[in-house]
Design a protein around this motif. Structure first.
Motif, PDB file in Angstrom:
ATOM      1  N   ALA A 109       0.830  -1.209   0.000  1.00 21.30           N
ATOM      2  CA  ALA A 109       0.000   0.000   0.000  1.00 21.30           C
ATOM      3  C   ALA A 109       0.867   1.263   0.000  1.00 21.30           C
ATOM      4  O   ALA A 109       0.341   2.372   0.051  1.00 21.30           O
ATOM      5  N   ARG A 110       2.184   1.061  -0.027  1.00 21.33           N
ATOM      6  CA  ARG A 110       3.171   2.145  -0.060  1.00 21.33           C
ATOM      7  C   ARG A 110       3.087   3.063   1.141  1.00 21.33           C
ATOM      8  O   ARG A 110       3.299   4.268   1.032  1.00 21.33           O
ATOM      9  N   VAL A 168      -3.540  -9.291   6.354  1.00 21.27           N
ATOM     10  CA  VAL A 168      -3.337  -8.337   5.259  1.00 21.27           C
ATOM     11  C   VAL A 168      -4.647  -7.617   4.945  1.00 21.27           C
ATOM     12  O   VAL A 168      -4.687  -6.385   4.827  1.00 21.27           O
ATOM     13  N   HIS A 169      -5.729  -8.368   4.824  1.00 25.75           N
ATOM     14  CA  HIS A 169      -7.050  -7.796   4.537  1.00 25.75           C
ATOM     15  C   HIS A 169      -7.424  -6.760   5.604  1.00 25.75           C
ATOM     16  O   HIS A 169      -7.841  -5.632   5.274  1.00 25.75           O
ATOM     17  N   GLY A 170      -7.271  -7.136   6.861  1.00 24.10           N
ATOM     18  CA  GLY A 170      -7.628  -6.234   7.949  1.00 24.10           C
ATOM     19  C   GLY A 170      -6.777  -4.973   7.969  1.00 24.10           C
ATOM     20  O   GLY A 170      -7.292  -3.872   8.188  1.00 24.10           O
ATOM     21  N   LEU A 209      -4.135  -5.638  -4.130  1.00 22.03           N
ATOM     22  CA  LEU A 209      -3.126  -5.388  -3.092  1.00 22.03           C
ATOM     23  C   LEU A 209      -2.930  -6.623  -2.213  1.00 22.03           C
ATOM     24  O   LEU A 209      -1.794  -6.973  -1.863  1.00 22.03           O
ATOM     25  N   GLU A 210      -4.024  -7.279  -1.872  1.00 14.04           N
ATOM     26  CA  GLU A 210      -3.930  -8.502  -1.062  1.00 14.04           C
ATOM     27  C   GLU A 210      -3.116  -9.559  -1.791  1.00 14.04           C
ATOM     28  O   GLU A 210      -2.217 -10.182  -1.217  1.00 14.04           O
ATOM     29  N   ARG A 211      -3.438  -9.769  -3.068  1.00 12.90           N
ATOM     30  CA  ARG A 211      -2.715 -10.767  -3.866  1.00 12.90           C
ATOM     31  C   ARG A 211      -1.225 -10.449  -3.925  1.00 12.90           C
ATOM     32  O   ARG A 211      -0.390 -11.336  -3.789  1.00 12.90           O
ATOM     33  N   LYS A 212      -0.902  -9.181  -4.148  1.00 11.71           N
ATOM     34  CA  LYS A 212       0.495  -8.773  -4.247  1.00 11.71           C
ATOM     35  C   LYS A 212       1.229  -8.993  -2.925  1.00 11.71           C
ATOM     36  O   LYS A 212       2.353  -9.510  -2.913  1.00 11.71           O
TER      37      LYS A 212
END
Length: 153
Positions: free
Chosen positions: A35-36, A115-117, A138-141
């Motif tokens: 998410a940078r 990651v999702h949370g 983003l989750e996949r990455k």
């Protein structure tokens, strides 16, 4: 980036099968990285049983069942700048059950839920289809960077 992670277990939550703190730290780092977000971050993760998960989901979302992860973003007053992201609540028996149902390693499902949370804590959502696609990418990455397969396949 400095990360301050507070990990707690609800009374009665068995720690057997629950990943180590170092795993949760790596998963949070991965989410923030994709998410940078490079600034300091602080958050809490509470691992709960089904009763507490259900009570929190009912109280805060109006849904009377235990869910896998709940995200509570920090709501800081205007002008207050702190690294506090908020709190995650992960329901141990729900994560274990879902991992078994989805035929995936439970540790991978914990990674996905973390990651999702975290993405929710920093403002991502999946209510609208376009937002869901961005969040899932983003989750996949993040998960791929951890060597974890696409959770949506």
């Amino acid at each position: 980036m400095a990360l301050d992670l507070h990990l707690s277990y609800a009374p009665g939550v068995a720690r057997r099968g629950v990943p180590a703190r170092t795993s949760f730290t790596a998963w949070v780092d991965a989410a923030l990285s994709v998410a940078r977000r490079r600034r300091a971050a602080e958050l809490s993760i509470r691992l709960v049983d089904a009763d507490e998960g259900r009570a929190l989901n009912r109280q805060y979302r109006g849904r009377d069942y235990a869910t896998n992860v709940l995200s509570f973003p920090a709501e800081l007053p205007p002008g207050v700048v702190l690294p506090l992201l908020g709190d995650l609540v992960i329901c141990v028996p729900v994560v274990a059950r879902e991992a078994a149902e989805q035929n995936k390693p439970v540790k991978h499902h914990y990674a996905h839920m973390t990651v999702h949370g975290v993405l929710h804590l920093i403002g991502h959502d999946h209510i609208e289809e376009a937002d869901a696609e961005r969040m899932e990418a983003l989750e996949r990455k993040a998960l791929a960077g951890l060597g974890i397969a696409d959770p949506y396949v």
